[in-house]
Design a protein around this motif. Structure first.
Motif, PDB file in Angstrom:
ATOM      1  N   MET A 171      11.694 -11.313   7.559  1.00 48.64           N
ATOM      2  CA  MET A 171      12.685 -11.146   8.623  1.00 48.64           C
ATOM      3  C   MET A 171      12.442 -12.200   9.704  1.00 48.64           C
ATOM      4  O   MET A 171      11.347 -12.740   9.816  1.00 48.64           O
ATOM      5  N   PRO A 172      13.458 -12.512  10.509  1.00 51.07           N
ATOM      6  CA  PRO A 172      13.258 -13.490  11.588  1.00 51.07           C
ATOM      7  C   PRO A 172      12.145 -13.039  12.539  1.00 51.07           C
ATOM      8  O   PRO A 172      12.002 -11.861  12.843  1.00 51.07           O
TER       9      PRO A 172
ATOM     10  N   PRO B 126       6.184 -10.799   4.991  1.00 47.82           N
ATOM     11  CA  PRO B 126       7.209  -9.839   4.569  1.00 47.82           C
ATOM     12  C   PRO B 126       6.840  -8.416   4.979  1.00 47.82           C
ATOM     13  O   PRO B 126       5.682  -8.114   5.275  1.00 47.82           O
ATOM     14  N   ILE B 127       7.831  -7.554   4.967  1.00 46.84           N
ATOM     15  CA  ILE B 127       7.599  -6.148   5.309  1.00 46.84           C
ATOM     16  C   ILE B 127       6.722  -5.524   4.229  1.00 46.84           C
ATOM     17  O   ILE B 127       6.952  -5.750   3.041  1.00 46.84           O
ATOM     18  N   PRO B 128       5.717  -4.746   4.611  1.00 49.74           N
ATOM     19  CA  PRO B 128       4.865  -4.100   3.603  1.00 49.74           C
ATOM     20  C   PRO B 128       5.686  -3.148   2.717  1.00 49.74           C
ATOM     21  O   PRO B 128       6.624  -2.504   3.186  1.00 49.74           O
ATOM     22  N   PRO B 129       5.337  -3.060   1.433  1.00 52.04           N
ATOM     23  CA  PRO B 129       6.099  -2.219   0.515  1.00 52.04           C
ATOM     24  C   PRO B 129       6.155  -0.752   0.931  1.00 52.04           C
ATOM     25  O   PRO B 129       7.196  -0.102   0.798  1.00 52.04           O
ATOM     26  N   LEU B 130       5.063  -0.222   1.453  1.00 49.93           N
ATOM     27  CA  LEU B 130       5.053   1.177   1.863  1.00 49.93           C
ATOM     28  C   LEU B 130       6.026   1.411   3.015  1.00 49.93           C
ATOM     29  O   LEU B 130       6.724   2.424   3.058  1.00 49.93           O
ATOM     30  N   PHE B 131       6.100   0.462   3.929  1.00 49.14           N
ATOM     31  CA  PHE B 131       7.032   0.583   5.054  1.00 49.14           C
ATOM     32  C   PHE B 131       8.474   0.526   4.571  1.00 49.14           C
ATOM     33  O   PHE B 131       9.334   1.255   5.061  1.00 49.14           O
TER      34      PHE B 131
END
Length: 160
Positions: A70-71, A76-81
């Protein structure tokens, strides 16, 4: 890393979207789309909002699987999140559709029946409101007429 926990969530969201689409297709095929959207605008708005929340898990899965950053983020966003956000969106979607899940049938015949029940219920509600309004007007006119008779009777007694 690809997390496959998204697959059941996406399957559930797909079914929800298909059922909502079927309902509105049936209402449109019956020719009552304008009537339903005019009499129950919150029904349309609620389904649109629920559909948006049901589509968010697809975006979360894509972000997780392709590791989209994301900007203004370093990683990257963690998979659990992503999974937690997807589950939260599904729960929000179910909360929005809380009292309307009975009209989302699993078959075309059930969907047609629920669309017909929705149209009939809206017509019954409108007829009941109209009957109440007519009864209220009738009572108001009767009270005004009786008050006029009492005033006329009082005026006759004063003249004597």
């Amino acid at each position: 890393m690809i997390s496959y926990i998204h697959l059941p969530i996406l399957a559930f969201c797909s079914f929800l979207l298909i059922f909502m689409h079927r309902f509105w297709v049936c209402v449109d095929r019956m020719g009552h789309m304008k009537e339903v959207s005019r009499r129950a605008p919150s029904l349309v708005q609620r389904d649109i909002l629920a559909a948006v929340f049901a589509m968010v898990p697809f975006a979360m899965a894509v972000m997780d699987w392709f590791e989209i950053t994301m900007p203004r983020q370093a990683a990257p966003i963690p998979p659990l999140f992503c999974v937690l956000l997807s589950i939260g969106c599904v729960c929000t979607c179910l909360g929005i559709l809380q009292n309307t899940l009975d009209r989302l049938a699993g078959s075309w015949s059930g969907t047609r029946e629920s669309a017909l029940r929705t149209v009939a219920a809206l017509r019954i509600i409108e007829a009941a409101e109209l009957a109440y309004a007519m009864h209220f007007i009738q009572q108001t006119e009767a009270k005004a007429a009786s008050a006029e008779r009492i005033i006329n009777a009082n005026q006759r007694e004063v003249r004597k």
